[in-house]
Enzyme design. Structure first.
Site, PDB file in Angstrom:
ATOM      1  N   HIS A 126     -20.915  30.409 -24.493  1.00  0.00           N
ATOM      2  CA  HIS A 126     -20.575  29.438 -25.528  1.00  0.00           C
ATOM      3  C   HIS A 126     -19.483  30.061 -26.406  1.00  0.00           C
ATOM      4  CE1 HIS A 126     -24.218  27.206 -24.506  1.00  0.00           C
ATOM      5  NE2 HIS A 126     -23.882  26.277 -25.396  1.00  0.00           N
ATOM      6  N   ASP A 184     -33.689  21.842 -23.338  1.00  0.00           N
ATOM      7  CA  ASP A 184     -34.420  21.479 -24.554  1.00  0.00           C
ATOM      8  C   ASP A 184     -33.674  20.445 -25.387  1.00  0.00           C
ATOM      9  OD1 ASP A 184     -32.431  23.307 -25.160  1.00  0.00           O
ATOM     10  OD2 ASP A 184     -33.550  24.283 -26.761  1.00  0.00           O
ATOM     11  N   GLU A 200     -16.363  26.594 -29.734  1.00  0.00           N
ATOM     12  CA  GLU A 200     -16.927  25.313 -30.174  1.00  0.00           C
ATOM     13  C   GLU A 200     -16.755  25.175 -31.679  1.00  0.00           C
ATOM     14  OE1 GLU A 200     -21.165  22.851 -30.124  1.00  0.00           O
ATOM     15  OE2 GLU A 200     -21.160  25.003 -29.743  1.00  0.00           O
TER      16      GLU A 200
END
Length: 377
Positions: free
Chosen positions: A211, A26, A214
């Site tokens: 994830h 996306d 970050e």
């Protein structure tokens, strides 16, 4: 000078075989496709109807420093990815765009739970994307660009469907899905909220990335590895917080950084995206330079090609211009990524020995031939 001492040309960077492990479906739509899908579906909330203007808006919003504007960009792309036809089209175009950029293997991630607003089931979402990936591979091959793409199914860390998505990834693991991921805001939503999903995947001997590192830092990395057992770190750039460089240039690794390096845990680094989110102030200050020198399992990735206005070739070009990387360096990053992919060992080895190394060898030979030719002339 030799190819091992000379930065490659833009043409050689484009043609170099590349491997991509961290790319969001996306976050990589063509602006023209967003406009066309919005018109077909009656989606009337786009900030611009001209593809060029819309593409510029996406990049400016991602660069604005405003989290609200950055998240709004995904509201628009996800907003037009709510039908099987749209999902298949976006997936096929993604594959063709990556293949045209020299990517030979990619793992592209998306969150099925974000594409059910118009009544699709999770299974319909996965099957539509898988069909699009296969069609994209077929079209890319017909265009002379061979590529293999696997899907990573992502669960959103602020939601409560991680186990459901992990089970979905496991059901489709031999049908185009190669692993699992969690994404979303790190602060306030630790990966340990989803331990049931990670325990399930470990029992099933399945692969997953998280994830981590970050925006939130070392605690997020530690939890992803030691509590959850992640195979890879999505970004992981904040591992630099556990590395100290003295004034004399000597380097000391903290216990977590040493563990990550010693265990060869892959870091899915995304330089341009990391600049946008404030993890680094410039390409020159990005930790990838030090991580490369220290021998971490560093890989180069795009994250969100639309929002960052990037591609694998652009990421490599930035690094070549900043660190004077050569074809040898680009091959090192590429082999690192292929070693870290979520497909069987023998298939990874075949990609390295039959596609990646021969591809870089051909570019070096071409460089040497060109040098000899210029000397003779």
């Amino acid at each position: 000078m030799t190819p091992s001492q000379t930065p490659p040309s833009p043409e050689h960077i484009l043609r170099a075989p590349k491997v991509l492990l961290h790319d969001h479906l996306d976050g990589g739509l063509r602006p023209a496709t967003v406009v066309e899908l919005a018109a077909e579906q009656g989606y009337d909330r786009l900030p611009a109807d001209d593809p060029d203007a819309l593409g510029a808006w996406f990049r400016e919003a991602a660069d604005s420093g405003s989290l609200e504007r950055y998240l709004e960009t995904f509201a628009h792309t996800v907003g037009v990815m709510q039908t099987e036809e749209a999902l298949a089209r976006v997936a096929a175009e993604c594959v063709r765009d990556l293949a045209a950029d020299g990517v030979v293997y990619a793992e592209v991630r998306y969150a099925p739970e974000q594409h059910v607003a118009r009544g699709l089931s999770l299974e319909q979402v996965v099957e539509a994307v898988n069909a699009g990936f296969r069609e994209g591979e077929r079209l890319a091959a017909a265009e002379g660009n061979r590529i293999r793409v696997g899907a990573l199914l992502t669960a959103m860390r602020h939601a409560a469907r991680a186990l459901e998505i992990a089970e979905l990834a496991n059901r489709y693991r031999d049908l185009g899905v190669v692993g699992f991921d969690i994404a979303g805001a790190e602060a306030g939503f630790p990966p340990t909220r989803h331990l049931d999903a990670f325990e399930f995947l470990k029992r099933e001997n399945n692969h997953f990335t998280i994830h981590a590192g970050e925006a939130f830092g070392l605690p997020s990395i530690w939890q992803a590895l030691q509590w959850c057992g992640a195979d890879r770190l999505g970004h992981g750039v904040r591992i630099i917080d556990d590395i100290k460089v003295a004034d004399d240039g000597s380097v000391t690794l903290g216990r977590l950084a040493a563990y990550v390096r010693d265990k060869r845990i892959p870091l899915e680094l995304c330089p341009t995206s990391n600049l946008q989110t404030g993890a680094a102030a410039s390409y020159a200050e990005h930790p990838i330079g030090l991580l490369r020198r220290l021998g971490f399992r560093a890989t180069v990735n795009t994250d969100n090609r639309l929002m960052s206005g990037t591609s694998m070739s652009r990421e490599f070009t930035h690094l070549v211009g900043t660190f004077r990387y050569t074809l040898d360096d680009l091959q090192w990053f590429t082999v690192n990524a292929m070693k870290s992919a979520f497909i069987p060992f023998d298939e990874r080895l075949a990609m390295i020995n039959e596609v990646i190394k021969p591809g870089y060898a051909a570019l070096r030979s071409e460089w040497l031939f060109g040098q000899r030719g210029s000397v003779r002339s």
